[in-house]
Design a protein around this motif. Sequence first.
Motif, mmCIF file in Angstrom:
data_model
loop_
_atom_site.group_PDB
_atom_site.id
_atom_site.type_symbol
_atom_site.label_atom_id
_atom_site.label_comp_id
_atom_site.label_asym_id
_atom_site.label_seq_id
_atom_site.Cartn_x
_atom_site.Cartn_y
_atom_site.Cartn_z
ATOM 1 N N ALA A 220 44.761 78.181 -28.578
ATOM 2 C CA ALA A 220 44.218 79.407 -27.992
ATOM 3 C C ALA A 220 45.276 80.018 -27.089
ATOM 4 N N VAL A 221 45.393 81.337 -27.103
ATOM 5 C CA VAL A 221 46.361 82.012 -26.253
ATOM 6 C C VAL A 221 45.705 83.228 -25.613
ATOM 7 N N ARG A 222 45.998 83.417 -24.320
ATOM 8 C CA ARG A 222 45.471 84.562 -23.575
ATOM 9 C C ARG A 222 46.595 85.156 -22.748
ATOM 10 N N ARG A 223 46.449 86.443 -22.414
ATOM 11 C CA ARG A 223 47.309 87.069 -21.414
ATOM 12 C C ARG A 223 46.437 87.369 -20.203
ATOM 13 N N VAL A 224 46.866 86.915 -19.039
ATOM 14 C CA VAL A 224 46.054 87.107 -17.844
ATOM 15 C C VAL A 224 46.932 87.646 -16.721
ATOM 16 N N SER A 225 46.268 88.187 -15.673
ATOM 17 C CA SER A 225 47.005 88.755 -14.549
ATOM 18 C C SER A 225 46.137 88.732 -13.299
ATOM 19 N N ASP A 226 46.805 88.785 -12.149
ATOM 20 C CA ASP A 226 46.068 88.952 -10.896
ATOM 21 C C ASP A 226 45.731 90.419 -10.657
ATOM 22 N N ARG A 227 46.328 91.314 -11.446
ATOM 23 C CA ARG A 227 46.002 92.740 -11.402
ATOM 24 C C ARG A 227 45.724 93.202 -12.828
ATOM 25 N N PRO A 228 44.580 92.791 -13.373
ATOM 26 C CA PRO A 228 44.324 93.042 -14.797
ATOM 27 C C PRO A 228 44.005 94.502 -15.087
ATOM 28 N N ARG A 229 44.372 94.892 -16.269
ATOM 29 C CA ARG A 229 43.951 96.195 -16.783
ATOM 30 C C ARG A 229 42.554 96.078 -17.363
ATOM 31 N N MET A 243 51.203 81.759 -10.978
ATOM 32 C CA MET A 243 51.803 83.076 -10.775
ATOM 33 C C MET A 243 52.500 83.167 -9.417
ATOM 34 N N ALA A 244 51.932 82.552 -8.406
ATOM 35 C CA ALA A 244 52.562 82.559 -7.085
ATOM 36 C C ALA A 244 53.916 81.852 -7.133
ATOM 37 N N THR A 245 53.975 80.728 -7.850
ATOM 38 C CA THR A 245 55.242 80.009 -7.999
ATOM 39 C C THR A 245 56.262 80.843 -8.762
ATOM 40 N N ALA A 246 55.808 81.516 -9.823
ATOM 41 C CA ALA A 246 56.709 82.345 -10.618
ATOM 42 C C ALA A 246 57.245 83.523 -9.800
ATOM 43 N N TYR A 271 53.437 80.752 -19.316
ATOM 44 C CA TYR A 271 54.707 81.412 -19.572
ATOM 45 C C TYR A 271 54.688 82.801 -18.918
ATOM 46 N N PRO A 272 55.695 83.119 -18.105
ATOM 47 C CA PRO A 272 55.666 84.377 -17.357
ATOM 48 C C PRO A 272 55.892 85.606 -18.232
ATOM 49 N N ILE A 273 55.301 86.712 -17.843
ATOM 50 C CA ILE A 273 55.528 88.023 -18.458
ATOM 51 C C ILE A 273 56.117 88.912 -17.373
ATOM 52 N N VAL A 274 57.378 89.258 -17.531
ATOM 53 C CA VAL A 274 58.116 89.999 -16.511
ATOM 54 C C VAL A 274 58.384 91.412 -17.018
ATOM 55 N N THR A 275 58.227 92.404 -16.147
ATOM 56 C CA THR A 275 58.335 93.805 -16.556
ATOM 57 C C THR A 275 59.781 94.202 -16.827
ATOM 58 N N ASN A 276 59.934 95.167 -17.731
ATOM 59 C CA ASN A 276 61.202 95.842 -17.951
ATOM 60 C C ASN A 276 60.935 97.348 -17.978
ATOM 61 N N GLY A 311 57.342 97.782 -10.678
ATOM 62 C CA GLY A 311 58.741 98.121 -10.883
ATOM 63 C C GLY A 311 59.344 97.178 -11.905
ATOM 64 N N VAL A 312 60.637 97.326 -12.151
ATOM 65 C CA VAL A 312 61.332 96.469 -13.112
ATOM 66 C C VAL A 312 61.503 95.067 -12.527
ATOM 67 N N ASN A 313 61.427 94.065 -13.415
ATOM 68 C CA ASN A 313 61.651 92.661 -13.063
ATOM 69 C C ASN A 313 60.607 92.134 -12.077
ATOM 70 N N GLU A 314 59.370 92.528 -12.284
ATOM 71 C CA GLU A 314 58.249 91.997 -11.509
ATOM 72 C C GLU A 314 57.307 91.248 -12.434
ATOM 73 N N LEU A 315 56.592 90.285 -11.868
ATOM 74 C CA LEU A 315 55.659 89.494 -12.668
ATOM 75 C C LEU A 315 54.412 90.312 -12.945
ATOM 76 N N ARG A 316 54.221 90.648 -14.196
ATOM 77 C CA ARG A 316 53.059 91.433 -14.601
ATOM 78 C C ARG A 316 51.856 90.534 -14.903
ATOM 79 N N GLY A 317 52.130 89.368 -15.461
ATOM 80 C CA GLY A 317 51.067 88.434 -15.828
ATOM 81 C C GLY A 317 51.676 87.221 -16.487
ATOM 82 N N ILE A 318 50.865 86.461 -17.198
ATOM 83 C CA ILE A 318 51.356 85.254 -17.877
ATOM 84 C C ILE A 318 50.634 85.074 -19.209
ATOM 85 N N PHE A 319 51.308 84.406 -20.120
ATOM 86 C CA PHE A 319 50.665 83.879 -21.316
ATOM 87 C C PHE A 319 50.119 82.503 -20.979
ATOM 88 N N VAL A 320 48.894 82.235 -21.401
ATOM 89 C CA VAL A 320 48.272 80.924 -21.218
ATOM 90 C C VAL A 320 47.974 80.369 -22.610
#
Length: 326
Positions: A220-229, A243-246, A271-276, A311-320
């Motif tokens: 199972a795979v999900r994308r999650v965030s502390d600021r979800p859409r 996410m805090a550690t990342a 696994y982290p998801i970082v913005t570009n 902004g660029v290079n910020e943690l947007r969320g993670i793959f779980v």
Amino acid sequence: MRLCVMVFLGACVVPLASAAQNTVEVAGRSADAALDQARLTAGFQALESACFSCHSPDASAGNRVAPPMAAIKKHYIQPGTSYEAFRDRLVSFVQDPSAENARMPGAIDRFGLMPKMPFDQVMVEEIAYYIYHSALEAPGWFEQHFQAEQQQRRRLGQPTLVTDADYLRRGREVAMSAKSTLGSNLQQAISAGGPVAAIDFCHDSAIPLTEGAAAEQGVAVRRVSDRPRNPANAATAAELAYMATARSALAAGTEPAPAVQRVKQEVVAYYPIVTNGLCLQCHGRPGVELQAETQAALRARYPDDQAVGYGVNELRGIFVVSMPAQ
């Protein structure tokens, strides 16, 4: 989210055994192929999971969102180019994609510059090893190799997972495959109708596409965030802790490392998801990267949206990725 897949960038090559035994033609010279079958296998797996949905070997020219791998090899490898030189050039570009560092200016004009992707150096070196030592330009190359890979997977069954490193590697394959599939579709939507079309795609298809691809692999795979859409993608307490550690790693100027934990009968990997720059078309600052039309589409589709202002290079969320414990 960092969904766009590399603009240049399974489990076997065909026939891997014979490739390791025969002489192959590499960069215009004959090389006695004392090749490492495990590295070839790992390289093809990485290409399949992270690259082929954009760098499709069989897409029509009009449907491409990135150049095919054979074209990349042609531009990077000339007669006399050693594997080490090619590997170093590829790693350098992936770690710092820029127009000055690129060898395919025509691809940048057509497809745009690839964003920086969270591929570790080992993975890029595996990809480089496979590209250098395989005849990507040969007719029927992909179909031949893909069919052999499927035969080997059926013969071997699911990989045996024992250590945390095994689970992290398996989870990475799943996360990269999901990222690649989403990224390819997202790029096509943006090319066809801009950020508004991308928002429509994400609203209608992102979750089922991600979950469906993983279910076929028994995980199972999900994308999650502390600021979800989408409120359905809100992170749990354990996910927030990762996410805090990342974020701390990013703040220190280092790449956030994936992590794994065992929960009851499952092993869960993060696994982290970082913005570009591409992400900011839909996740950037209102009135700056986010245009009025895009903001209106977000309000219509996601009335509870929290996923803007990045902004660029910020943690947007993670793959779980959740895998059954073996």
